[in-house]
Design a protein around this motif. Structure first.
Motif, short mmCIF file in Angstrom:
data_model
loop_
_atom_site.label_atom_id
_atom_site.label_comp_id
_atom_site.label_asym_id
_atom_site.label_seq_id
_atom_site.Cartn_x
_atom_site.Cartn_y
_atom_site.Cartn_z
N LYS A 128 0.62 -1.23 -0.51
CA LYS A 128 0.14 0.50 -0.29
C LYS A 128 1.16 1.77 -0.07
CE LYS A 128 -4.35 1.73 2.13
NZ LYS A 128 -5.13 1.42 3.03
N ASN A 129 1.84 1.24 0.58
CA ASN A 129 2.93 2.66 0.75
C ASN A 129 4.10 1.78 1.29
OD1 ASN A 129 4.68 4.41 1.04
ND2 ASN A 129 2.81 5.55 2.64
N LYS A 130 4.42 1.47 -0.16
CA LYS A 130 6.20 1.33 0.23
C LYS A 130 7.12 1.66 0.64
CE LYS A 130 9.39 -0.79 -3.24
NZ LYS A 130 9.88 -1.54 -4.88
N ASP A 131 7.67 2.70 0.79
CA ASP A 131 7.85 3.43 2.11
C ASP A 131 8.46 2.80 3.23
OD1 ASP A 131 8.96 5.54 -0.45
OD2 ASP A 131 7.75 6.68 0.25
N ILE A 132 7.41 2.65 3.71
CA ILE A 132 7.20 1.97 5.32
C ILE A 132 7.20 0.64 4.99
CG2 ILE A 132 6.19 4.52 5.67
CD1 ILE A 132 3.28 2.94 5.64
N ILE A 133 6.89 0.15 4.35
CA ILE A 133 6.86 -1.60 4.03
C ILE A 133 8.31 -2.24 5.75
CG2 ILE A 133 4.78 -1.69 3.04
CD1 ILE A 133 7.34 -3.05 1.22
#
Length: 620
Positions: free
Chosen positions: A254-259
């Motif tokens: 959903k949000n690659k920056d925080i996975i």
């Protein structure tokens, strides 16, 4: 006193409201089919708002489209008057479990779950139909009117007519598959947490199209990886060109920056590579080649070994380190020349300085995660050496996906549940690491063929096999591990609303119908049925504790303590209202017909203002 809608969220109107906050100028009004004014979007103005040049009309652009795409988008957003009904007799440890099994059309189930599980799912795994021309897929009739859809969507008749065999002779072979997948993925994205991920198993038939629709739904930048899983070992010699022995598992976030992909635990084989032959005080280490290609001039220089031998990098290569950095590493005892000091130099890598977990690669071999044969053996072992479902996935494969992406208390969703391998893997992993992960399984009750082993064994549909697999796997895991984990699950079935049509369209009620409409609730529905639908509309999770009490002779339901209190009995007295208000509930629900008139309703509101002013009051 406000009424609950008792239907799923209207995503179209919600999206319009979001647009209105950003671009109020593009919101206009039009009239619905009954002549009532409703908000709408002026798409020409919206195009201009989102363009850095004057928009004068349609033009070619990069996109994936197919016959039926607009209908698929519409289908994803359209609300339905459906609910989930509890089935306690098929559940295990209903009172204590946090796991959910939903039987019904997964498109409808995903819509029903939108409020209660919005942004709450950490990991989704699905194994949808591969569209091989032999498997069955869901057929959504996009030509139905909204009313027809609300009446018929999701119903499977005795002949299984909701399913069809999508053969390659069908002119919409790829389009039908895309139209089936697209709305389900759109709804699934809403349920993912911001740090959530989705894994989708697929083969060569549709992997290219799946990547494209996932790019659109999740965003191209949120693509994480394509895993290649070795599902078979032996070649099929009847194949004319190549014998495919792999499937794909594509991963989006959903949000690659925080996975966070946590990495794999080090294997015994990886640990065995570390030793300490020179008794280095920093502990065990392994060594790596000091040379690398291509050649960088400043990194080509002679190195003299402790034995006096002069060594240059191999042809076409240079040293990893500059001469200055090499001297620093040498003085820090990080260069290894072998036990006799006469070998080519190697760089020491200390175990204490490497990550505890290994970054996973995208090629997953059968030795590591199992293959189709292993999956079939697992299923046969559970079902007394009988094969009831074709092409299951191995538990080790699903367990690895969960190990990489989930931790204690996370929720995992599988809305193409099949034989419920995902539920099995969740329990197995919880037993191994003392976790408390929860699962939600969704499966269409696709009928078992009458000549199949499953049907002869008493299983009428795939859902029955999945539920029984969970029960037997739970027993097996508990016997083998003794782990104190959640082995239960609550069963729910997608069904029509608990409310009669008059609840949604009171203007269509004629005078001659009045005698049959003493109640707006269907006669075969229980208080627990109503409670679940109210919970879903109010966004409460289906795993919350539910308690039923007798108060002044009336049945009163309590959800998660005083998070929700509901009484659906007729003839609610003022004293009962006082007793409920003294519980200080966050939310309370009554039947509209429980109050004799408007004065009685107002009196209830006044009692709550006095005794529990923060309580939200609703009626159905």
């Amino acid at each position: 006193m406000k009424k609950l809608k008792m239907e799923t969220k209207d995503l179209i109107q919600e999206n319009i409201e979001k647009l209105a906050e950003i671009f109020p100028g593009v919101i206009t009004e039009e009239r619905d089919e009954k002549g009532n004014p409703i908000k709408a979007v002026d798409f020409e103005l919206l195009k201009q708002e989102l363009s850095d040049r004057v928009v004068e009309g349609d033009r070619e652009r990069y996109q994936l489209t197919w016959p039926g795409k607009k209908e698929a988008m519409f289908l994803a957003n359209m609300p339905i008057n459906k609910t989930l009904r509890p089935v306690k007799e098929e559940s295990v440890d209903w009172e204590n479990t946090g796991n959910i099994y939903i039987e019904g059309d997964n498109l409808e189930a995903l819509k029903i779950l939108q409020e209660s599980y919005l942004n709450k799912i950490k990991c989704i795994y699905i194994d949808p139909p591969y569209n091989t021309g032999k498997d069955f897929i869901y057929k959504d009739n996009f030509k139905q009117s909204r009313i027809e859809y609300l009446a018929e969507s999701g119903q499977v008749d005795g002949d299984g007519n909701r399913l069809f065999q999508n053969t390659e002779s069908n002119g919409r072979f790829h389009s039908d598959w895309l139209s089936m997948m697209y709305p389900r993925l759109k709804l699934a994205r809403n349920l993912l947490r911001e740090d959530g991920v989705i894994f989708i198993s697929i083969d060569d038939n549709e992997v290219h199209n799946l990547r494209k629709i996932c790019d659109e739904v999740f965003g191209e930048r949120n693509f994480v990886a394509t895993i290649i899983w070795q599902r078979a070992f032996s070649p099929v010699n009847l194949k004319r060109t190549f014998s495919e022995n792999h499937d794909f598992i594509i991963c989006y976030s959903k949000n690659k920056d925080i996975i966070e992909i946590k990495g794999l635990k080090r294997t015994d084989e990886a640990e065995s590579r570390y030793s300490n032959p020179d008794n280095d005080p920093r502990g065990p280490w392994t060594s790596t080649d000091l040379s690398v290609g291509p050649v960088v001039a400043e990194k080509v220089y002679p190195i003299t070994t402790p034995s006096g031998k002069v060594i240059y990098p191999p042809n076409g290569r240079c040293w990893v380190l500059t001469k200055e950095r090499f001297e620093e590493f040498l003085s820090d005892n990080r260069i290894w020349f072998g036990r006799d000091g006469n070998n080519a130099p190697r760089l020491k890598k200390f175990k204490s300085e490497v990550k505890e977990r290994i970054t996973p690669m995208t090629l997953w071999l059968r030795d590591e995660v199992g293959d189709s044969q292993e999956a079939t053996r697992e299923l046969k072992k559970i079902f007394d050496e009988k094969t009831y479902i074709d092409y299951p996935k191995p538990v080790r494969l699903l367990k690895r996906l969960l190990e990489l992406t989930t931790e204690n208390n996370d929720i995992i969703l599988d809305f193409f549940s099949g034989s419920a391998t995902t539920a099995h893997a969740v329990m197995q992993l919880n037993a191994e690491d003392e976790g408390n992960r929860k699962y939600i399984m969704v499966q269409l009750p696709e009928p078992c063929p009458e000549d199949s082993e499953a049907y002869k064994a008493g299983f009428k549909n795939i859902s029955e096999i999945g539920k029984e697999r969970i029960r037997r796997a739970a027993k097996k895991i508990k016997e083998e591990t003794g782990a104190d984990i959640d082995y239960g699950f609550r069963v729910f079935k997608v069904d029509s609303s608990n409310m009669k049509d008059v609840y949604y369209r009171p203007e269509e009620l004629s005078q001659q119908d009045l005698f049959g409409m003493v109640s707006n609730i269907k006669e075969d529905r229980t208080g627990e049925d109503l409670l679940i639908q109210v919970m879903l509309e109010w966004g409460l999770e289906l795993s919350l504790s539910m308690e039923k009490r007798d108060i002044l002779g009336k049945e009163v339901h309590f959800v998660a303590g005083n998070s929700l209190v509901a009484c659906f009995d007729e003839g609610v007295s003022e004293e009962l209202v006082r007793e409920i208000a003294r519980e200080k509930p966050l939310r309370v629900v009554f039947r509209d017909s429980s109050f004799a008139d408007d004065a009685a309703r107002i009196n209830v509101e006044e009692l709550f203002k006095m005794l529990s002013p923060t309580t939200e009051i609703r009626v159905i």
